[in-house]
Design a protein around this motif. Structure first.
Motif, PDB file in Angstrom:
ATOM      1  N   THR B  63       0.840  -1.203   0.000  1.00  0.00           N
ATOM      2  CA  THR B  63       0.000   0.000   0.000  1.00  0.00           C
ATOM      3  C   THR B  63       0.870   1.245   0.000  1.00  0.00           C
ATOM      4  N   SER B  65       0.786   3.715   2.107  1.00  0.00           N
ATOM      5  CA  SER B  65       1.287   4.026   3.457  1.00  0.00           C
ATOM      6  C   SER B  65       2.473   3.165   3.820  1.00  0.00           C
ATOM      7  N   GLU B  66       2.408   1.897   3.428  1.00  0.00           N
ATOM      8  CA  GLU B  66       3.519   1.010   3.748  1.00  0.00           C
ATOM      9  C   GLU B  66       4.783   1.458   3.008  1.00  0.00           C
ATOM     10  N   LEU B  68       5.430   4.480   2.052  1.00  0.00           N
ATOM     11  CA  LEU B  68       5.875   5.712   2.713  1.00  0.00           C
ATOM     12  C   LEU B  68       6.679   5.386   3.976  1.00  0.00           C
ATOM     13  N   ALA B  69       6.228   4.365   4.689  1.00  0.00           N
ATOM     14  CA  ALA B  69       6.908   3.996   5.931  1.00  0.00           C
ATOM     15  C   ALA B  69       8.310   3.467   5.662  1.00  0.00           C
ATOM     16  N   THR B  74       7.797  12.286   2.391  1.00  0.00           N
ATOM     17  CA  THR B  74       6.413  12.739   2.502  1.00  0.00           C
ATOM     18  C   THR B  74       5.583  12.184   1.349  1.00  0.00           C
ATOM     19  N   LYS B  75       4.300  12.141   1.561  1.00  0.00           N
ATOM     20  CA  LYS B  75       3.428  11.597   0.516  1.00  0.00           C
ATOM     21  C   LYS B  75       3.475  12.470  -0.730  1.00  0.00           C
ATOM     22  N   GLN B 102      -7.476   1.731   0.009  1.00  0.00           N
ATOM     23  CA  GLN B 102      -6.073   1.462  -0.309  1.00  0.00           C
ATOM     24  C   GLN B 102      -5.825   1.309  -1.797  1.00  0.00           C
ATOM     25  N   ARG B 169       0.033  -5.477   7.030  1.00  0.00           N
ATOM     26  CA  ARG B 169      -1.148  -5.685   7.882  1.00  0.00           C
ATOM     27  C   ARG B 169      -1.209  -6.988   8.624  1.00  0.00           C
TER      28      ARG B 169
END
Lengths: 169, 169
Positions: B63, B65-66, B68-69, B74-75, B102, B169
């Motif tokens: 995803t 967010s993943e 990005l992590a 930054t997005k 997602q 997840r």
DNA sequence: CGGATTACGTCAACATGGCTGACATAAAGG
DNA sequence: CCTTTATGTCAGCCATGTTGACGTAATCCG
């Protein structure tokens, strides 16, 4: 034994092993630069300034061309950061004695102080890694890292006593 | 024995040893990225694109967010490069099944091809270093590199079987 | 059900640090 | 004396990071 399955599995392990190496390099480098970056930001400086300060500290009275050869950036890029460092009193320029065209670079006391502060966190990080990994692992680390370099860069790590190591005149 | 002189000398060796480590990291990282950078430049892409392609290839259906992590940018920064990669057909976005907010990212065939081409030179460089250094040295390399990471990044290299390793997840 | 939160996207503006190209000056060297 | 070298400088471009603000759709939860 040594059938197709085993071969494929070995290939997979190898691929996985190599990707692990790639990622270790990515994450390690990022964390390695993170702390100095924060300190630099507070001073309105960037990573490029750090590199200049580091290598000038490492090679006092280095010339601009020698510094360019280490950093492998253009003189215009260097000039920007070096100029700021000189103006802000971190680095001094002295006219070369043998060759008066040269500007010999050196850290001021203020520069030395900043260099210390910046690399302190990095030295600690490496020291910690070395300590927990052990002397033997450190030898292996060095061997592998050396193997990743091109001949030119590898030559910079020639054993002490080799005067030509740094490529200074 | 163990007098002041020996102590100072040891301290010097330690300092020198640590600086060698710092420089190895600097040079190795630079050479590690140099070849892919050239290929990318010909396509009008940059290192940031490479990173996205690499990690999407590594974690299919990851995803945003993943990603990005992992990248820790930054997005907005990600969006720029990811957008280009999607528009140029290197990456596809699929709506999540369980969570329709997602966007699950995956490489297209074209993306896989580019990923191969880019990391090929890097894999070769590492493979060469591993081969010449030997299996024992590789163990040491990994130990030291792991020691340089923060806990968060170190967890990504948890032994296989640990499902939580990637933080998916 | 409805309000809060989450996942993602987008617009705008800015900083850093690379790059190319052109031109200038002073010193050294043949 | 002419050429080359070491260095500097102006101008502009590009990639990639940042912050801040705002918007939409989907999910979660009381």
């Amino acid at each position: 034994m040594a059938d197709i399955k085993a071969g494929a599995s070995q290939l997979f392990l190898r691929e996985e092993e190599l990707r692990t190496g790639m990622e270790l390099l990515f994450y390690a480098y990022r964390e390695f630069t993170a702390e100095p970056d924060e300190i630099l930001a507070q001073l309105g400086l960037g990573r490029a300034h750090h590199r200049v300060i580091y290598f000038v500290g490492r090679h006092p009275r280095i010339t601009v061309s020698e510094l360019l050869a280490i950093l492998k950036i253009t003189k215009q890029s260097l000039s920007r950061v070096l100029g700021e460092l000189v103006r802000q009193g971190f680095v001094t320029q002295a006219t070369g004695l043998r060759d008066r065209r040269q500007r010999l670079l050196e850290l001021t006391e203020k520069g030395v102080e900043l260099e210390r502060k910046l690399s302190e966190t990095q030295r600690q990080r490496i020291a910690r890694a070395y300590r927990t990994a052990g002397a033997e692992a450190v030898q292996g680390f060095r061997k592998v890292m050396m193997g990743m370099l091109d001949d030119e860069d590898r030559a910079k790590f020639a054993p002490p006593g080799d005067v030509r190591a740094v490529g200074r005149r």
